[in-house]
Design an enzyme around this catalytic site. Sequence first.
Site, short mmCIF file in Angstrom:
data_model
loop_
_atom_site.label_atom_id
_atom_site.label_comp_id
_atom_site.label_asym_id
_atom_site.label_seq_id
_atom_site.Cartn_x
_atom_site.Cartn_y
_atom_site.Cartn_z
N HIS A 116 0.85 -1.19 0.00
CA HIS A 116 0.00 0.00 0.00
C HIS A 116 0.89 1.24 0.00
O HIS A 116 2.10 1.15 0.21
CB HIS A 116 -0.90 0.01 1.24
CG HIS A 116 -0.11 0.24 2.49
ND1 HIS A 116 0.56 -0.78 3.15
CD2 HIS A 116 0.17 1.37 3.20
CE1 HIS A 116 1.21 -0.28 4.19
NE2 HIS A 116 0.98 1.03 4.25
N HIS A 121 5.47 6.30 -1.00
CA HIS A 121 6.20 5.09 -1.35
C HIS A 121 5.42 3.85 -0.93
O HIS A 121 4.53 3.91 -0.08
CB HIS A 121 7.57 5.07 -0.66
CG HIS A 121 7.49 4.90 0.82
ND1 HIS A 121 7.20 5.96 1.66
CD2 HIS A 121 7.62 3.82 1.61
CE1 HIS A 121 7.16 5.52 2.90
NE2 HIS A 121 7.41 4.22 2.90
#
Length: 179
Positions: free
Chosen positions: A43, A125
């Site tokens: 995620h 990220h």
Amino acid sequence: MPESRRLFFALSLPTALQKQVIRWRADNFEPEDGRPVAAANLHLTLAFLGDVSDQKAGVLREIATRIQSPAFSLRLDDLGHWPRPGVVWLGTRRAPLALLQLASLLRSHAARNGCHQSTLPFHPHVSLLRGATRPVALPAATPQWQLDATDFSLYESRFHQGRTRYQCLQSWPLLAAPP
């Protein structure tokens, strides 16, 4: 029912993209480079909330319901390693303004509601490996995947039988672009 839960807002990765990332990671990293993040746990965190009471979680859910933020696409085209936290990550060289605004909005609402927020700048990220505290040889060729963000979600982080699992508790749509 627990008195508090470890929560965060994030963008999920579609299953097809998860599979691509997992295959690419297996081809480009060695087992000693770090512990692979489970496919279902991939995620992009927007705002980490920490341990949150059920009451505070309800307030944050209500705030999320009122957010009117546009959908966006981002290119996952950057790769890096943070030795100190031991993370190898996949990110974006150019974060879309809509992503930065959504993360900023969620982080500021979280802070106003007592959820400590990092003073480090937001760096979008996807964590690929954890426990990567020694030098890691990063592949020369970086992937060029596209992530289409049409919603954002509230997740709970649960540690059970030696493993961390993320469970999506609720999702909210982002606004579609006008035709």
